[in-house]
Scaffold this motif. Structure first.
Motif, PDB file in Angstrom:
ATOM      1  N   ALA A  83       0.868  -1.256   0.021  1.00  0.00           N
ATOM      2  CA  ALA A  83      -0.181  -0.051   0.089  1.00  0.00           C
ATOM      3  C   ALA A  83       1.083   1.157   0.091  1.00  0.00           C
ATOM      4  O   ALA A  83       0.673   2.289  -0.717  1.00  0.00           O
ATOM      5  CB  ALA A  83      -0.947  -0.003   1.127  1.00  0.00           C
ATOM      6  N   HIS A  84       2.066   0.999   0.732  1.00  0.00           N
ATOM      7  CA  HIS A  84       3.007   2.253   0.605  1.00  0.00           C
ATOM      8  C   HIS A  84       3.487   2.608  -0.900  1.00  0.00           C
ATOM      9  O   HIS A  84       3.478   3.773  -1.255  1.00  0.00           O
ATOM     10  CB  HIS A  84       4.017   1.984   1.672  1.00  0.00           C
ATOM     11  CG  HIS A  84       5.245   3.178   1.518  1.00  0.00           C
ATOM     12  ND1 HIS A  84       5.653   4.109   2.388  1.00  0.00           N
ATOM     13  CD2 HIS A  84       6.310   3.052   0.492  1.00  0.00           C
ATOM     14  CE1 HIS A  84       6.450   4.725   2.119  1.00  0.00           C
ATOM     15  NE2 HIS A  84       7.034   4.126   0.998  1.00  0.00           N
ATOM     16  N   GLU A  85       3.856   1.401  -1.454  1.00  0.00           N
ATOM     17  CA  GLU A  85       4.200   1.559  -2.894  1.00  0.00           C
ATOM     18  C   GLU A  85       2.974   2.213  -3.819  1.00  0.00           C
ATOM     19  O   GLU A  85       3.508   3.148  -4.786  1.00  0.00           O
ATOM     20  CB  GLU A  85       4.768   0.332  -3.316  1.00  0.00           C
ATOM     21  CG  GLU A  85       5.881  -0.342  -2.514  1.00  0.00           C
ATOM     22  CD  GLU A  85       7.232   0.777  -2.553  1.00  0.00           C
ATOM     23  OE1 GLU A  85       7.379   1.632  -3.352  1.00  0.00           O
ATOM     24  OE2 GLU A  85       7.668   0.598  -1.532  1.00  0.00           O
ATOM     25  N   VAL A  86       1.927   1.690  -3.607  1.00  0.00           N
ATOM     26  CA  VAL A  86       0.777   2.218  -4.291  1.00  0.00           C
ATOM     27  C   VAL A  86       0.487   3.888  -4.084  1.00  0.00           C
ATOM     28  O   VAL A  86       0.274   4.390  -4.974  1.00  0.00           O
ATOM     29  CB  VAL A  86      -0.621   1.356  -3.950  1.00  0.00           C
ATOM     30  CG1 VAL A  86      -1.702   2.144  -4.530  1.00  0.00           C
ATOM     31  CG2 VAL A  86      -0.378   0.113  -4.373  1.00  0.00           C
ATOM     32  N   GLY A  87       0.852   4.110  -2.572  1.00  0.00           N
ATOM     33  CA  GLY A  87       0.729   5.644  -2.195  1.00  0.00           C
ATOM     34  C   GLY A  87       1.710   6.296  -3.199  1.00  0.00           C
ATOM     35  O   GLY A  87       1.476   7.407  -3.659  1.00  0.00           O
ATOM     36  N   HIS A  88       2.897   5.808  -3.323  1.00  0.00           N
ATOM     37  CA  HIS A  88       3.760   6.635  -4.444  1.00  0.00           C
ATOM     38  C   HIS A  88       3.121   6.974  -5.853  1.00  0.00           C
ATOM     39  O   HIS A  88       3.186   7.842  -6.430  1.00  0.00           O
ATOM     40  CB  HIS A  88       5.014   5.834  -4.605  1.00  0.00           C
ATOM     41  CG  HIS A  88       5.884   6.007  -3.596  1.00  0.00           C
ATOM     42  ND1 HIS A  88       6.574   7.235  -3.011  1.00  0.00           N
ATOM     43  CD2 HIS A  88       6.631   5.175  -2.570  1.00  0.00           C
ATOM     44  CE1 HIS A  88       7.078   6.970  -1.893  1.00  0.00           C
ATOM     45  NE2 HIS A  88       7.486   5.698  -1.616  1.00  0.00           N
ATOM     46  N   TYR A  89       2.369   5.901  -6.332  1.00  0.00           N
ATOM     47  CA  TYR A  89       2.036   5.964  -7.314  1.00  0.00           C
ATOM     48  C   TYR A  89       0.731   6.943  -7.718  1.00  0.00           C
ATOM     49  O   TYR A  89       0.681   7.788  -8.218  1.00  0.00           O
ATOM     50  CB  TYR A  89       1.489   4.478  -7.986  1.00  0.00           C
ATOM     51  CG  TYR A  89       0.497   4.518  -9.283  1.00  0.00           C
ATOM     52  CD1 TYR A  89       0.758   4.668 -10.416  1.00  0.00           C
ATOM     53  CD2 TYR A  89      -0.981   4.243  -8.904  1.00  0.00           C
ATOM     54  CE1 TYR A  89      -0.091   4.701 -11.353  1.00  0.00           C
ATOM     55  CE2 TYR A  89      -1.762   4.450 -10.001  1.00  0.00           C
ATOM     56  CZ  TYR A  89      -1.582   4.558 -11.170  1.00  0.00           C
ATOM     57  OH  TYR A  89      -2.335   4.552 -12.491  1.00  0.00           O
ATOM     58  N   PHE A  98       7.879  12.658   0.119  1.00  0.00           N
ATOM     59  CA  PHE A  98       6.969  11.650  -0.399  1.00  0.00           C
ATOM     60  C   PHE A  98       6.839  10.386   0.493  1.00  0.00           C
ATOM     61  O   PHE A  98       5.962   9.965   0.417  1.00  0.00           O
ATOM     62  CB  PHE A  98       7.782  11.488  -1.709  1.00  0.00           C
ATOM     63  CG  PHE A  98       7.691  12.485  -2.790  1.00  0.00           C
ATOM     64  CD1 PHE A  98       6.803  13.612  -2.498  1.00  0.00           C
ATOM     65  CD2 PHE A  98       8.248  12.465  -3.847  1.00  0.00           C
ATOM     66  CE1 PHE A  98       6.564  14.606  -3.527  1.00  0.00           C
ATOM     67  CE2 PHE A  98       8.036  13.417  -4.917  1.00  0.00           C
ATOM     68  CZ  PHE A  98       7.619  14.448  -4.843  1.00  0.00           C
ATOM     69  N   GLU A  99       7.980  10.095   1.345  1.00  0.00           N
ATOM     70  CA  GLU A  99       7.957   8.945   2.159  1.00  0.00           C
ATOM     71  C   GLU A  99       6.512   9.185   3.203  1.00  0.00           C
ATOM     72  O   GLU A  99       5.974   8.062   3.460  1.00  0.00           O
ATOM     73  CB  GLU A  99       8.989   8.716   2.560  1.00  0.00           C
ATOM     74  CG  GLU A  99      10.263   8.154   1.898  1.00  0.00           C
ATOM     75  CD  GLU A  99       9.785   7.041   1.036  1.00  0.00           C
ATOM     76  OE1 GLU A  99       9.018   6.076   1.400  1.00  0.00           O
ATOM     77  OE2 GLU A  99      10.078   6.845  -0.436  1.00  0.00           O
ATOM     78  N   PHE A 100       6.641  10.083   3.799  1.00  0.00           N
ATOM     79  CA  PHE A 100       5.525  10.349   4.731  1.00  0.00           C
ATOM     80  C   PHE A 100       4.236  10.488   3.931  1.00  0.00           C
ATOM     81  O   PHE A 100       3.408   9.811   4.521  1.00  0.00           O
ATOM     82  CB  PHE A 100       5.639  11.820   5.368  1.00  0.00           C
ATOM     83  CG  PHE A 100       6.861  12.121   6.545  1.00  0.00           C
ATOM     84  CD1 PHE A 100       6.727  10.964   7.320  1.00  0.00           C
ATOM     85  CD2 PHE A 100       7.903  13.028   6.311  1.00  0.00           C
ATOM     86  CE1 PHE A 100       7.760  11.097   8.470  1.00  0.00           C
ATOM     87  CE2 PHE A 100       8.750  13.039   7.435  1.00  0.00           C
ATOM     88  CZ  PHE A 100       8.669  12.239   8.511  1.00  0.00           C
ATOM     89  N   SER A 117      17.242   9.818   2.080  1.00  0.00           N
ATOM     90  CA  SER A 117      16.073   9.863   1.145  1.00  0.00           C
ATOM     91  C   SER A 117      14.819   9.434   1.825  1.00  0.00           C
ATOM     92  O   SER A 117      13.771   9.855   1.326  1.00  0.00           O
ATOM     93  CB  SER A 117      16.231   9.167  -0.047  1.00  0.00           C
ATOM     94  OG  SER A 117      16.438   7.737   0.255  1.00  0.00           O
ATOM     95  N   HIS A 118      15.110   8.806   2.761  1.00  0.00           N
ATOM     96  CA  HIS A 118      13.861   8.192   3.849  1.00  0.00           C
ATOM     97  C   HIS A 118      13.682   8.865   5.129  1.00  0.00           C
ATOM     98  O   HIS A 118      14.813   8.929   5.606  1.00  0.00           O
ATOM     99  CB  HIS A 118      13.840   6.698   3.666  1.00  0.00           C
ATOM    100  CG  HIS A 118      13.342   6.030   2.725  1.00  0.00           C
ATOM    101  ND1 HIS A 118      14.282   6.226   1.317  1.00  0.00           N
ATOM    102  CD2 HIS A 118      12.157   5.070   2.310  1.00  0.00           C
ATOM    103  CE1 HIS A 118      13.468   5.472   0.515  1.00  0.00           C
ATOM    104  NE2 HIS A 118      12.429   5.039   0.789  1.00  0.00           N
ATOM    105  N   PRO A 119      12.886   9.078   5.824  1.00  0.00           N
ATOM    106  CA  PRO A 119      13.148   9.811   6.920  1.00  0.00           C
ATOM    107  C   PRO A 119      13.409   8.767   7.893  1.00  0.00           C
ATOM    108  O   PRO A 119      13.245   7.340   7.721  1.00  0.00           O
ATOM    109  CB  PRO A 119      11.262  10.119   7.534  1.00  0.00           C
ATOM    110  CG  PRO A 119      10.771  10.187   6.135  1.00  0.00           C
ATOM    111  CD  PRO A 119      11.385   9.187   5.183  1.00  0.00           C
TER     112      PRO A 119
HETATM  113 ZN    ZN Z   1       8.813   4.701  -0.244  1.00  0.00          ZN
END
Ligand code: ZN
Length: 422
Positions: A275-281, A353-355, A397-399
């Motif tokens: 779902a996190h990856e879908v969030g990026h999309y 973006f990660e958040f 690049s990630h928190p």
């Molecule tokens: Zn991510």
């Protein structure tokens, strides 16, 4: 500006950048509490925390040694005009620009690859091995290096050839044409990365039918995510570290899960990661990054077009005559303070973006499962639990985990929320 001033400016930028980077690394190392901070209870055990400290410390000293050596060589070459000497020498050997340019970069790349090889071997077979991460063998390792090099020569060589050809035929107007070529190239790589490049190194297999696939399909259906491709990659061939990523555009988009992830995570956790990856999309992070990259390369190429033909830049690197490859190299060094700042902005945006992707996963899947998955990921990968904020700003690049958990605002992370509010 005269060559002398440019010479000092380059030495100064290269030196300052090295010092600043090491100051950041040192801050990051000494900033870590020697005991696990109380707010981290429930994230990992003290024993794991201590192991992480040793792992990060080992990498710090290893990196320091390597970079000192690299910096020493680079700085000496700049100081004594070694790059200029090499370019002058090659100009006496070859008459065409093709041979001069490619032999110049070829020699530098060959030298830096050979220099880097023992470090790469030590990192993989000594440090990663010691902490139980390494799964690769010498054969795979060497083939990886070889394939990477060949890929670099083919892709870099072709792009480089077009780049210099455009410069020599169009002079200062080259930048707009090369920008179009590189834009097309980055689009093609984005679309075909998992189809063309990744299979050279890894095996991708469609996620087999079963409980996980059904759960992911149900989730995709619930958020109207047009799912065509979920792949499993054989990351376990090289390392025990786990990961997942989203790649491609349009119909070619793919979600790739590491097989190391499938072994250790529950269905709920895997759906949350998905779902996190879908969030990026859904939040259009890939096209946004692509557009930013294009604007940035347009600006850089335009600036470069101003500097490619000034003989003072070649002279600053110690050459008696102008050489395009020297100007390109000097440009890279003179503009390193600007790229430093651009990098700061890029990392910041990436963390935002990660958040956003985490928040999307919480809203559409399961926030608790995402939290446990993130905890497991950082414990298993021995991630730094308490990085220095400046180090994070420049390099992450990630928190950091604690900030991601705090942002999820789950009842169990209330201690983290207060920690970050204070
Ligand atoms: Zn991510």
């Amino acid at each position: 500006m005269d060559a002398q001033t440019l010479y000092y400016a380059i030495l100064c930028f290269v030196g300052l950048q090295f010092l600043f980077n090491h100051y950041l690394g040192w801050l990051n190392l000494t900033h870590k509490p020697s005991q696990m901070p109380p707010w981290a209870t429930g994230i990992m055990e003290e024993e794991q925390y201590q192991k992480g400290l040793r792992y990060q410390q080992e990498y710090y000293y290893f990196g320091l040694f390597q970079e000192l050596l690299y910096f020493g060589i680079q700085f000496s070459l700049l100081f004594w005009g070694g790059f200029g000497y090499l370019a002058d020498f090659l100009a006496t050997q070859f008459s065409g620009w093709e041979a001069q340019v490619f032999s110049f970069f070829g020699i530098i790349m060959l030298f830096s690859t050979l220099l880097g090889l023992p470090f790469s071997l030590y990192g993989t077979f000594v440090i990663e091995e010691k902490y139980g991460f390494n799964k690769t063998n010498l054969r795979t390792f060497l083939f990886d290096k070889l394939k990477g090099m060949l890929l670099g020569i083919v892709i870099g060589g072709a792009l480089g050839y077009v780049f210099f050809l455009l410069i020599f035929t169009l002079k200062a107007h080259f930048w707009i044409y090369f920008w179009a070529v590189s834009a097309l190239f980055s689009l093609v790589i984005n679309v075909f990365y998992t189809a063309w490049i990744l299979p050279l190194f890894n095996k991708l297999t469609p996620l087999p039918e079963g409980e996980l696939r059904t759960a992911i399909e149900n989730y995709s259906h619930s958020v109207k995510f047009p799912l065509h491709n979920i792949f499993v990659i054989d990351g376990s061939k090289r390392s025990t570290k786990a990961n997942a990523f989203f790649s491609g555009l349009g119909k070619r988009k793919k979600v790739v899960l590491y097989d190391t992830l499938l072994e250790k995570y529950t269905i709920d956790e895997l759906v949350a990661i998905f779902a996190h990856e879908v969030g990026h999309y859904q939040k259009k992070h890939i096209p946004i990054n692509l557009v930013i990259g294009l604007l940035q390369s347009a600006a850089t190429l335009y600036l470069l077009s101003w500097f490619l033909f000034t003989p003072e830049l070649s002279a600053a690197l110690g050459a008696k005559q102008w050489a395009i490859h020297l100007n390109l190299m000097a440009f890279g060094m003179l503009f390193s303070p600007i790229s430093f700042i651009i990098n700061l902005g890029e990392n910041y945006l990436s963390r935002v973006f990660e958040f956003q992707a985490d928040a999307y996963a919480k809203a559409t899947a399961n926030g608790e499962a995402l939290a446990t998955a993130l905890k497991k990921l950082s414990t298993d990968n021995l991630s730094n639990l308490t990085p220095h904020p400046w180090y994070v700003a420049f390099h992450y690049s990630h928190p950091p985990l604690a900030q991601r958990l705090a942002a999820l605002r789950l009842p169990e992370s209330s201690n983290l929320v207060t920690h970050y509010a204070s």
